[in-house]
Every structure is written in structure tokens, then in C-alpha cells.
Motif scaffolding. Structure first.
Motif: not given
Length: 806
Positions: A653-654, A657, A661, A669, A674, A802
Motif C-alpha cells: 500500500y505504501y 499510494r 500521489d 492515476k 494496482e 499505512p
């Protein structure tokens, strides 16, 4: 104004939207469709069941044993036994009587002692010399080689003779032809044998058979002679004297008188009893007597209830068994073949249903079915072969049941597939063995209890040599159960030490076979026993030593995860040892690039210079690298599964994400896929691996808590587990909600004890130290979330959580 670039972008986005809608539609259709069972899910179990049924039926039908009689001499018969067929048997008592009678008709064997005859002839020569020098004072000096005893005897003999007899002997000694003829007569008489006076009178102490004995001369020739016709020293002396007088009439009367006075004392008996030759002759006579055979008709009473069993009774029963087995083979009645085949089929189906109820996962896994079938087939065949070999040499089964290998299947299956599967196999094989031995209830109970003892005992084994303790447990169980039946059957007390010895032999042989075969089974079927896990739990394993030296943070993290997974496994009743050992090796793939993982960072974060996709690729690849190391070091399959499955298909996830960003706008995006940030999987399938997949992120996330309290830790664990459940990462694991709740509580409790606070230490001046104590009891904990690389695995261990927790 028309823009070709904008048109292409709209077309590309529309195409992606259509593909996304198509995927969602296919997924919805697949979720509502009735799942189809693969053919292998049905065909493989059916094929394995057919093989087990065929082997069991063959061992029961082919050479099926008839009633086994467990009697020994002196035991009281507990029932009437009748013959089922006509048969012959050897009448041991009558045969023994006839053979002993033939042996008694063999006369004793005597040998003619040449040494005695030589001594007599030497004394005769000395007598000649003494006669020539009867009154000489130098007689002893001239013949110094003569024995002193004989000299004194001859001197006394000559002194006691009348003058006329001495003169006759002197005359005889000077006549060489007469003396030579005398010597030849005495030598011939000695060669024919000379018996003692008392032996002839008593018929050699009553040992002579019909007044006869067997003589063996100097050349080994045998001859039977009548005892009364044997010469004695007196009769031989009289015969020699008369023959000499008849041959030389001159002065015959004086010579005969002198010789009859001297020779009875001079001549000695020369017959020696030969016990070895006598017994050999009698054995030969016994062998020539043919066994006496008796014919027993069907329905004849072989053993009467309440009677004491004799050796002849055992002989009749043994011959009856041999006659029955001689008629066995594939020529069994078709009705019996069909009946036992159907019975075996019912047993196979019953065992399969029991296995499905007791251990459903064993039915679904083909490897478990193969292990079960192999153990069952080995034991069934071993029991059949043991019984056939035993009955080839013996007929009564009093020594068979303690040596039947009835625990072999349970001892092989229990460490590989669990106690419950081993008990099902033990009950099935014990039933088949009981049918093989004429539906013996004793065999059934011995097999069930010995399988129970073997399955439970070997499951607790932690060392290879502990297998022999299981063998002793099997021996004790077999002896205890069989002793109860022996007491019920009134076996004599001397039989019990024999039963104990056979039971010990059984247990030692079973332990030796399992000790030898079990590693082969582990390799072939890809299973790992607790004994192998104990060997792998040694922290001096080369791979763990390498992890300790090159990635100390990962090594410490693995130890902590092992503790959490082990405690959780203990709480839900899973294999705690398996969870601990798998946790030791689950992150060995980080050895390829240890500096890219948060727990090993000692300086700058290398991910700051990499794109999110490249960082994610480095993190994801530690699973692939771990599988390659596991193959190189030949780690067991279950450990390789833990390496591949401990992240499942979770999201890093880090970095995902971070990529979003950096993409900025929504259109960019959408270009971030994914799937590029998800682990390849598969998802955990074992309880133990599922617990590792939970303990791994929990341990990493706990290090991000600034002030860990029990409430924060418990909330953190709940969030991580809930997120993994929603993501479907635990869908394939055989975990219930109750077990998951217990595991969460245990992990949280263990983390609280790991991350406990410490009181401030006073300074030397007596005040409190301004430095706050370490919030984590474990050294090497990663610092807080200020570092982006602190969760370089994407989340704590890359599970999608997170990196920053409050």
C-alpha cells in the motif's frame, strides 16, 4: 478545433472502462454460476479407494486362514473341536514307542583296546625274561625299561609258583618255536576280544541285547557276538595251554599246568564300551522306523472341552490345520469370494465416510489420501505375509498374534497426517487382519489398541530416537491386551515370558521399519514431521546464520513473528511448532537486498531515489528470492509454502499510494495498475501460515506506535486482521471466526508483553534520568513513522496497512 491527441486519450479511457465493466460482469456471472467439481476431485479418491479395496479383498480371499487354535501342553480345553475334513496325522506316541523299541534291539558297541593287548604281550615278553633269569639278582638292571609295577607283579607271580611250574616255564622260554607259538595264540585270542569274568556273568551289566554285543576290531569291522562265547582271561588261558600241549606233546602236562597257573593273571580284559557308537547305531535304527500315520474322519472329536491338552492333541490340531490350508488358494467357493469382497467394500466406504467426518481436509487433499492408502496397503500385506510365513512352519497360532505387524500403518500415518487419520487407518487394518485370521476378535482388539498407542505416542516424538519409545509403547500394549486373552484361555504361566519376548520383538521391528521408512515418506509425499521441524528449528541452520549476519533486523523480526505465531497457534490448537519454524524462514528472501527493508536500515533510505513502481518491485521480489533460496537449501515443502503464501495477494500500500500521489490528476492515476503492487500469492491455505500472515504485519505495525498501550495494540491488531479479511486474504485458510478471535487476542496479549514500558532509572546524583526508557523491549526496533522507508514493505510487512499509526 479537433485534437487528435485528445481523441486518442478519450478512446483509450473508454476502452479501459469497457474492459473494467466486462471484468465486473464476468465476476458477477461467475459468482452466481453453480461451481463445477473438477474430475480429479472425484476420480483420484475413487481410484485410491479401489486400490485399497482390491488389496484388502485379495489378502482376505486368497489363502484365507481357518480357525487358529491357541493351545499349549497342559492347558485346559475351553471347547469341543471337531475335524472339518478327513486327514492323516502322525501318531507321535506310537511312533516314539516303536522307535525306542527298535533302539533297544541294537546291542551295545564295544571296541577291542589294542593298547591292553600290547601291554599283555609286553608282560609276556617280560615273563620270558624272568623265567630265564628267575634266580638272577641282575634281572631288574637288565630290563630297566619295564614298569616297576609289572615287575613286582611278575616277581610275586614267579615267587608263588611251585618249582615244577617254574622249571616248565624255563623250559618253555628256552624253546623258541614253542614260545613263538604261545605268543601267537595269545595275540589271536586278544584280537578276538577278552571280556571280564563279571561282565560275562552279568551280561555286561544287563546291557547286552538277547545276550549279544557288537564288537569293533582294530580295523573297524563290526560283528555281533554272543556274550557267553566271549573269552575271559581264564578260558583263554585254558584254551592256549591246551592248544600248546596238543601241538607239542613233549612235557605237555607240566607246561599246561604252569600256563593255567600263570596266564589267567597275565591276560587282561580288552573290551571298552563305546557310548558314541552305540547311540549312533540306535539313532540309525530309530530313523529306519517309518512314522505311524492315523486316519481321522470328518466330524471326529479332536479335543474335548475340559480335558487337559496333550502333545498328541496338539499334533492332531496342527495336522488338521495343515490339511485345511493345503486346500486353500483361489479355488475358494465363489460365494465366499463375493461375500468377503462386498464386506471389504463396505469397510472401505465406512472408513472413507469416517475420515470425511473426522478429518474433512484429508479427503480433499490427494497427498493425504495417498499417504493413507500406502500405509494401509503396507500393513494389510505385511499382516498377510507374516501369517502365511508363520503357518508355513507352525500350525498353532499361540505365538502368531503377538508378532503381527498391526501398528505399522498408524506409526507411519500419524506423524505425516495426524492422529485421527492414523486411528481410522488402524481400525480399518485391524478389522481386515481379524478377518484374515478367521474373524479373530483378539486380533481386532490387539490391532486397535496397539494402533492407538502407536498413533498417540509417535505424534509426541520430537527426536528420531523417540520412535523406539513408541515401539516400547506398542510392545507394552500388545502384551497387556494379549495377556488378558491368555488368562481367559487359561494358558500356562510359563507361556507368559514367551509372549512378553514376542511383544518386544514386535515393537522393536516396527520402530526400526518406521525409523528407516519415514524420511522416505516425507520426501515422496512432501510432508514434514515434528521431528524434522525440531531439526529445522535449530537457529544454527546455515540459512538462519546467514540471515543473522547479513540482515539482523529481519532476523530479529522473524524471531518476533515466530513467537507471535506460535502463541496464536497454541491458542487455537494448531501446530505451534510448524508455525514457529515457518516463521523463522518466511522472510529469507530479504537476504537478496536487505538494505531496502525498513528493519535493516542504518542510514539513508534507498527508496527515496527510486520510483514507486521500482521500489514496489524490490519489495515484491523478496518472495521470489525466498523461494529460490528455499530450493537451494532444500527446505521442506511446507516452509516453501509459508514463504510464498505469508503475504498472500495483499497490496504493497505504501508505494501504491505514493505512486498515486505522484500521478497527480485522475487521468494519470488510472494508469497506475494496482496489480503491479500486489504480491503474486497464493493466499494462505494452512492455519499456521495464515497466523504468520497476521503476526507479520502486526509485529511490524506495533513498532510504529509511539506510546503502545494495550488498547492501542488491541485496536491495531483488530484493524489489520479486519483489513485482511475484507481483502479476502484468509478466505482459503481453514480458520473459523472463533479461532480468528482467539488468535487476535493472543497476538495482542503477546505484543503487550513485548512492548512493555520500563521505569526511569535514577542518575548518580539521585535524581531521575531525563532520558525516557525504550518503549520496546526488543532491540533493533524501527523508529517511528518519520522515515518513509520505515514501511518499505509497503505497510508493516507489506500487508496494506499505512506506515503511520496513531
Amino acid at each position: 478545433m479537433f485534437s487528435f491527441r485528445k481523441f486518442r486519450r478519450r478512446r483509450r479511457l473508454a476502452k479501459k472502462g469497457l474492459e473494467a465493466r466486462r471484468k465486473r460482469r464476468n465476476a458477477a456471472t461467475a459468482s452466481t454460476a453453480v461451481p463445477r467439481t473438477p474430475a480429479s476431485k472425484v476420480l483420484v479418491p475413487a481410484l485410491i479407494a479401489a486400490i485399497v479395496w482390491f488389496v484388502a479383498s485379495a489378502t482376505v480371499i486368497y489363502r484365507r486362514g481357518y480357525t487358529s487354535y491357541q493351545y499349549v501342553v497342559g492347558q485346559i480345553a475351553d471347547r469341543n473341536i471337531y475335524s472339518e475334513i478327513d486327514f492323516q496325522y502322525e501318531d507321535m506316541g506310537e511312533t516314539r514307542r516303536l522307535r525306542e523299541q527298535a533302539a533297544r534291539r541294537v546291542p551295545p558297541v564295544y571296541r577291542i583296546d589294542r593298547y591292553v593287548g600290547d601291554n599283555v604281550l609286553k608282560e609276556l615278553a617280560a615273563l620270558k625274561t624272568r623265567a630265564e633269569l628267575a634266580h638272577s639278582d641282575n634281572a631288574a638292571a637288565e630290563k630297566p625299561d619295564e614298569p616297576p609295577v609289572r615287575e613286582s607283579r611278575l616277581e610275586r607271580l614267579l615267587t608263588a609258583l611251585p618249582e615244577a611250574d617254574v622249571a616248565a616255564l624255563e623250559y618253555l622260554a628256552t624253546a623258541k618255536d614253542r614260545w613263538k607259538y604261545l605268543r601267537r595264540l595269545i595275540a589271536d585270542g586278544l584280537a578276538r576280544g577278552v571280556a571280564g569274568e563279571q561282565d560275562v556273568i552279568s551280561d555286561f551289566g544287563g546291557t547286552a541285547v538277547n545276550g549279544r554285543i557288537c564288537l569293533i576290531d582294530h580295523e573297524g569291522r563290526k560283528s555281533e557276538v554272543v556274550v557267553v562265547k566271549l573269552a575271559t582271561p581264564t578260558t583263554l588261558a585254558r584254551s592256549v595251554a591246551r592248544d600248546l600241549g596238543h601241538q607239542f606233546p613233549e612235557n605237555a602236562k607240566a607246561l599246561i599246568h604252569a600256563l593255567e597257573a600263570v596266564l589267567p593273571t597275565l591276560i587282561l580284559p580288552n573290551l571298552t564300551y563305546d557310548a558314541k557308537a552305540t547311540e549312533a547305531a540306535r539313532d540309525e535304527a530309530r530313523k529306519k522306523v517309518a512314522p505311524v500315520r492315523r486316519v481321522v474322519r470328518a466330524e471326529t472329536l479332536l479335543l474335548r472341552r475340559g480335558a487337559r491338552v496333550t502333545e498328541e492333541d496338539l499334533t492332531r490340531l496342527a495336522e488338521h490345520q495343515k490339511a485345511l490350508r493345503a486346500r486353500l488358494g483361489l479355488a475358494e467357493a465363489p460365494r465366499n469370494m463375493v461375500v468377503f469382497a462386498i464386506l471389504c467394500m463396505m469397510l472401505v466406504l465406512g472408513a472413507g465416510y469416517a475420515l470425511k467426518v473426522i478429518r474433512p481436509e484429508a479427503v480433499r487433499r490427494h497427498s493425504s489420501l495417498c499417504i493413507l492408502a500406502t500405509g494401509v496397503v503396507l500393513q494389510v500385506v505385511a499382516a498377510r505375509v507374516t501369517a502365511d510365513v508363520y503357518y508355513h512352519y507352525w500350525s498353532l497360532s499361540v505365538d502368531l498374534f503377538p508378532i503381527l505387524p498391526l501398528s505399522l500403518g498408524a506409526m507411519l500415518i500419524s506423524p505425516l497426517d495426524g492422529v485421527r487419520v492414523a486411528l481410522v487407518a488402524g481400525a480399518f487394518t485391524s478389522t481386515i487382519a481379524g478377518i484374515q485370521n478367521d474373524r479373530s476378535f483378539e486380533v481386532l482388539l490387539i490391532g486397535v489398541f496397539s494402533s492407538l498407542a502407536a498413533a498417540v505416542s509417535i505424534r509426541r516424538a520430537r527426536r528420531r530416537n523417540h520412535i523406539f519409545r513408541t515401539g516400547l509403547a506398542v510392545s507394552a500394549t500388545v502384551f497387556a491386551v494379549y495377556t488378558l486373552f491368555a488368562i481367559h484361555n487359561r494358558l500356562p504361566l510359563p507361556q507368559f515370558p514367551r509372549i512378553l519376548g514376542l511383544s518386544l520383538i514386535n515393537g522393536v521391528i516396527m520402530a526400526t521399519v518406521v525409523y528407516t521408512v519415514l524420511p522416505f515418506f516425507e520426501h515422496v509425499f512432501g510432508r514434514t514431521t515434528d521431528m524434522t521441524l525440531i531439526e529445522l528449528s535449530d537457529l544454527n541452520h546455515p540459512l538462519l546464520k546467514k540471515l543473522q549476519m547479513e540482515a539482523p533486523g529481519t532476523y530479529h523480526h522473524s524471531l518476533m513473528v515466530a513467537t507471535l505465531a506460535e502463541q496464536a497457534a497454541e491458542a487455537i490448537g494448531a501446530n505451534a511448532l510448524l508455525a514457529r519454524v515457518c516463521a523463522y524462514f518466511h522472510d529469507i528472501g530479504k537476504l537478496a537486498h536487505p538494505e531496502y527493508f525498513a528493519e535493516n536500515l542504518a542510514g539513508e533510505n534507498p527508496h527515496q531515489e527510486l520510483q514507486p513502481r521500482m521500489s514496489g518491485r524490490v519489495i515484491l521480489n523478496h518472495v521470489k528470492e525466498g523461494m529460490e533460496l528455499a530450493q537451494k537449501y532444500r527446505l521442506q515443502r511446507v516452509i516453501r509454502e509459508a514463504i510464498a503464501q505469508h503475504h498472500g495477494t495483499s497490496l504493497v500500500y505504501y508505494f501504491f499510494r505514493r505512486a498515486l500521489d505522484q500521478a497527480g490528476t485522475n487521468s494519470r492515476k488510472e494508469s497506475v495498475d494496482e496489480t503491479d503492487y500486489r504480491y503474486p500469492g497464493p493466499r494462505p491455505m494452512r492455519k499456521e501460515i495464515a497466523l504468520i500472515s497476521i503476526a507479520d504485519p502486526c509485529e511490524a505495525a506495533a513498532r510504529t506506535l509511539e506510546k503502545p498501550t494495550p488498547q492501542k495494540i488491541s485496536q491495531m491488531v483488530d484493524e489489520i486482521v479486519d483489513r485482511r479479511v475484507k481483502d479476502g486474504q484468509l478466505a482459503l485458510a481453514d480458520l473459523t471466526f472463533r479461532e480468528l478471535t482467539l488468535a487476535k487476542e493472543q497476538i495482542a496479549k503477546t505484543l503487550v508483553t513485548m512492548l512493555h514500558s520500563r521505569v526511569p532509572y535514577p542518575t548518580e546524583e539521585g535524581g531521575a534520568n531525563d532520558r525516557q526508557p525504550d518503549q520496546s523491549s526488543a532491540k533493533g526496533a524501527a523508529p517511528g513513522p518519520a522515515r518513509p522507508g520505515a514501511s518499505a514493505a509497503g505497510t508493516p510487512a507489506g500487508n496494506g496497512t499505512p506506515s503511520t499509526r496513531t
